[in-house]
Scaffold this active site. Sequence first.
Site, PDB file in Angstrom:
ATOM      1  N   HIS A  30      -3.222   0.868  -4.706  1.00  0.00           N
ATOM      2  CA  HIS A  30      -2.732  -0.263  -5.505  1.00  0.00           C
ATOM      3  C   HIS A  30      -3.145  -0.030  -6.958  1.00  0.00           C
ATOM      4  O   HIS A  30      -4.315  -0.193  -7.312  1.00  0.00           O
ATOM      5  CB  HIS A  30      -3.317  -1.586  -4.986  1.00  0.00           C
ATOM      6  CG  HIS A  30      -2.814  -1.987  -3.635  1.00  0.00           C
ATOM      7  ND1 HIS A  30      -1.843  -2.957  -3.460  1.00  0.00           N
ATOM      8  CD2 HIS A  30      -3.133  -1.543  -2.399  1.00  0.00           C
ATOM      9  CE1 HIS A  30      -1.601  -3.086  -2.162  1.00  0.00           C
ATOM     10  NE2 HIS A  30      -2.370  -2.249  -1.494  1.00  0.00           N
ATOM     11  N   HIS A  70      -7.340   3.700   6.653  1.00  0.00           N
ATOM     12  CA  HIS A  70      -6.506   3.417   5.481  1.00  0.00           C
ATOM     13  C   HIS A  70      -5.864   4.687   4.925  1.00  0.00           C
ATOM     14  O   HIS A  70      -4.738   4.654   4.425  1.00  0.00           O
ATOM     15  CB  HIS A  70      -7.351   2.729   4.399  1.00  0.00           C
ATOM     16  CG  HIS A  70      -6.546   2.169   3.267  1.00  0.00           C
ATOM     17  ND1 HIS A  70      -5.641   1.136   3.426  1.00  0.00           N
ATOM     18  CD2 HIS A  70      -6.483   2.506   1.949  1.00  0.00           C
ATOM     19  CE1 HIS A  70      -5.075   0.866   2.265  1.00  0.00           C
ATOM     20  NE2 HIS A  70      -5.566   1.678   1.350  1.00  0.00           N
ATOM     21  N   ASN A 104       1.521   3.046  11.010  1.00  0.00           N
ATOM     22  CA  ASN A 104       0.730   3.466  12.170  1.00  0.00           C
ATOM     23  C   ASN A 104       1.105   2.594  13.364  1.00  0.00           C
ATOM     24  O   ASN A 104       1.619   1.490  13.185  1.00  0.00           O
ATOM     25  CB  ASN A 104      -0.776   3.355  11.886  1.00  0.00           C
ATOM     26  CG  ASN A 104      -1.207   1.920  11.619  1.00  0.00           C
ATOM     27  OD1 ASN A 104      -0.866   1.341  10.580  1.00  0.00           O
ATOM     28  ND2 ASN A 104      -1.950   1.340  12.534  1.00  0.00           N
ATOM     29  N   TYR A 142      -9.274 -10.045   1.756  1.00  0.00           N
ATOM     30  CA  TYR A 142     -10.459  -9.235   2.075  1.00  0.00           C
ATOM     31  C   TYR A 142     -11.156  -8.682   0.834  1.00  0.00           C
ATOM     32  O   TYR A 142     -12.285  -8.179   0.922  1.00  0.00           O
ATOM     33  CB  TYR A 142     -10.117  -8.111   3.061  1.00  0.00           C
ATOM     34  CG  TYR A 142      -9.135  -7.073   2.573  1.00  0.00           C
ATOM     35  CD1 TYR A 142      -9.478  -6.125   1.613  1.00  0.00           C
ATOM     36  CD2 TYR A 142      -7.842  -7.021   3.101  1.00  0.00           C
ATOM     37  CE1 TYR A 142      -8.573  -5.165   1.185  1.00  0.00           C
ATOM     38  CE2 TYR A 142      -6.931  -6.067   2.689  1.00  0.00           C
ATOM     39  CZ  TYR A 142      -7.304  -5.141   1.733  1.00  0.00           C
ATOM     40  OH  TYR A 142      -6.406  -4.193   1.313  1.00  0.00           O
ATOM     41  N   GLU A 143     -10.501  -8.770  -0.324  1.00  0.00           N
ATOM     42  CA  GLU A 143     -11.163  -8.371  -1.572  1.00  0.00           C
ATOM     43  C   GLU A 143     -12.110  -9.461  -2.066  1.00  0.00           C
ATOM     44  O   GLU A 143     -12.807  -9.276  -3.067  1.00  0.00           O
ATOM     45  CB  GLU A 143     -10.121  -8.066  -2.646  1.00  0.00           C
ATOM     46  CG  GLU A 143      -9.278  -6.832  -2.362  1.00  0.00           C
ATOM     47  CD  GLU A 143      -8.171  -6.651  -3.387  1.00  0.00           C
ATOM     48  OE1 GLU A 143      -8.438  -6.019  -4.425  1.00  0.00           O
ATOM     49  OE2 GLU A 143      -7.048  -7.132  -3.146  1.00  0.00           O
ATOM     50  N   MET A 197      -2.330  -7.183   6.435  1.00  0.00           N
ATOM     51  CA  MET A 197      -3.356  -8.030   5.815  1.00  0.00           C
ATOM     52  C   MET A 197      -2.881  -8.676   4.518  1.00  0.00           C
ATOM     53  O   MET A 197      -3.682  -8.937   3.627  1.00  0.00           O
ATOM     54  CB  MET A 197      -4.618  -7.192   5.550  1.00  0.00           C
ATOM     55  CG  MET A 197      -5.177  -6.502   6.787  1.00  0.00           C
ATOM     56  SD  MET A 197      -6.517  -5.356   6.385  1.00  0.00           S
ATOM     57  CE  MET A 197      -6.754  -4.545   7.986  1.00  0.00           C
ATOM     58  N   SER A 198      -1.589  -8.930   4.403  1.00  0.00           N
ATOM     59  CA  SER A 198      -1.061  -9.438   3.126  1.00  0.00           C
ATOM     60  C   SER A 198       0.228 -10.215   3.338  1.00  0.00           C
ATOM     61  O   SER A 198       0.539 -10.655   4.434  1.00  0.00           O
ATOM     62  CB  SER A 198      -0.799  -8.254   2.181  1.00  0.00           C
ATOM     63  OG  SER A 198       0.283  -7.465   2.677  1.00  0.00           O
ATOM     64  N   HIS A 246      -5.675  -9.325  -2.112  1.00  0.00           N
ATOM     65  CA  HIS A 246      -5.879  -9.614  -0.694  1.00  0.00           C
ATOM     66  C   HIS A 246      -7.077 -10.544  -0.485  1.00  0.00           C
ATOM     67  O   HIS A 246      -8.026 -10.532  -1.273  1.00  0.00           O
ATOM     68  CB  HIS A 246      -6.152  -8.326   0.093  1.00  0.00           C
ATOM     69  CG  HIS A 246      -5.125  -7.256  -0.085  1.00  0.00           C
ATOM     70  ND1 HIS A 246      -5.122  -6.409  -1.175  1.00  0.00           N
ATOM     71  CD2 HIS A 246      -4.070  -6.889   0.690  1.00  0.00           C
ATOM     72  CE1 HIS A 246      -4.105  -5.555  -1.064  1.00  0.00           C
ATOM     73  NE2 HIS A 246      -3.456  -5.827   0.049  1.00  0.00           N
ATOM     74  N   SER A 274       0.826  -1.218   0.000  1.00  0.00           N
ATOM     75  CA  SER A 274       0.000   0.000   0.000  1.00  0.00           C
ATOM     76  C   SER A 274       0.856   1.262   0.000  1.00  0.00           C
ATOM     77  O   SER A 274       1.674   1.464   0.891  1.00  0.00           O
ATOM     78  CB  SER A 274      -0.918   0.020   1.228  1.00  0.00           C
ATOM     79  OG  SER A 274      -1.812  -1.051   1.200  1.00  0.00           O
ATOM     80  N   ALA A 306       2.661  -2.209   3.973  1.00  0.00           N
ATOM     81  CA  ALA A 306       2.403  -1.222   5.023  1.00  0.00           C
ATOM     82  C   ALA A 306       1.843  -1.992   6.208  1.00  0.00           C
ATOM     83  O   ALA A 306       0.981  -2.857   6.034  1.00  0.00           O
ATOM     84  CB  ALA A 306       1.396  -0.191   4.533  1.00  0.00           C
TER      85      ALA A 306
END
EC number: 2.4.2.1
Length: 289
Positions: free
Chosen positions: A64, A257, A243, A88-89, A219-220, A86, A33, A116
């Site tokens: 992306h 995000h 973060n 989550y997609e 998440m990746s 991902h 990201s 990230a």
Amino acid sequence: MENGYTYEDYKNTAEWLLSHTKHRPQVAIICGSGLGGLTDKLTQAQIFDYGEIPNFPRSTVPGHAGRLVFGFLNGRACVMMQGRFHMYEGYPLWKVTFPVRVFHLLGVDTLVVTNAAGGLNPKFEVGDIMLIRDHINLPGFSGQNPLRGPNDERFGDRFPAMSDAYDRTMRQRALSTWKQMGEQRELQEGTYVMVAGPSFETVAECRVLQKLGADAVGMSTVPEVIVARHCGLRVFGFSLITNKVIMDYESLEKANHEEVLAAGKQAAQKLEQFVSILMASIPLPDKAS
């Protein structure tokens, strides 16, 4: 269905790419990201939108771009994913990791992963770079593994080892290169834990992940690394700490995000420069010696 792709699908995509470019990459880089700017450093760049590549999934996340870029980075032949896929997609893991097997069939021998991530380690600051030493495949605890289903021996063994997933030699070279760059902040090193997303972690979840020994959360990355090691690729990678996770119930802060992308933008140039310099440290393929 555990894998909707056949060996021929991977092969056809690789052959399509080889017939549409003269580039023959040794290194594949997956840009996380807000880190797609690394492609701007490529010379003799040739760009393909994911939509024009047979069998390729589509990237749907802000930050992306959804492009595959071939070229040279610091003299090394590369292919870069400007945008990854991902869970989550809505993509199954065999689709998330599709490009990695294609890269293997293109002749790639090294995969560099970037992402990230949220900092779980209290010593980490926003903008720090963490060299990934190990990972925790949290979705794997519930059976979500990209290698699930029938194994194709043409890619690798049924039970690949993951104790050395992140190449030790390249990690040592990264640490020494960072020192030579003379950066004020030290290069962090730690364990990345993958969660499925897209919701950010609760305070309780962050506390559990920290107790598990994780230093950064995202998440990746982990599915691609597992498939790359299954194919015998050399792997190393970095998390850009965008973060600090929220560990206090009294905190009024919220993860979002947009904040991740903004922090990534500020620190991304440093990581891009670092990855570019490291290209010269990757051993040349045997056939070139």
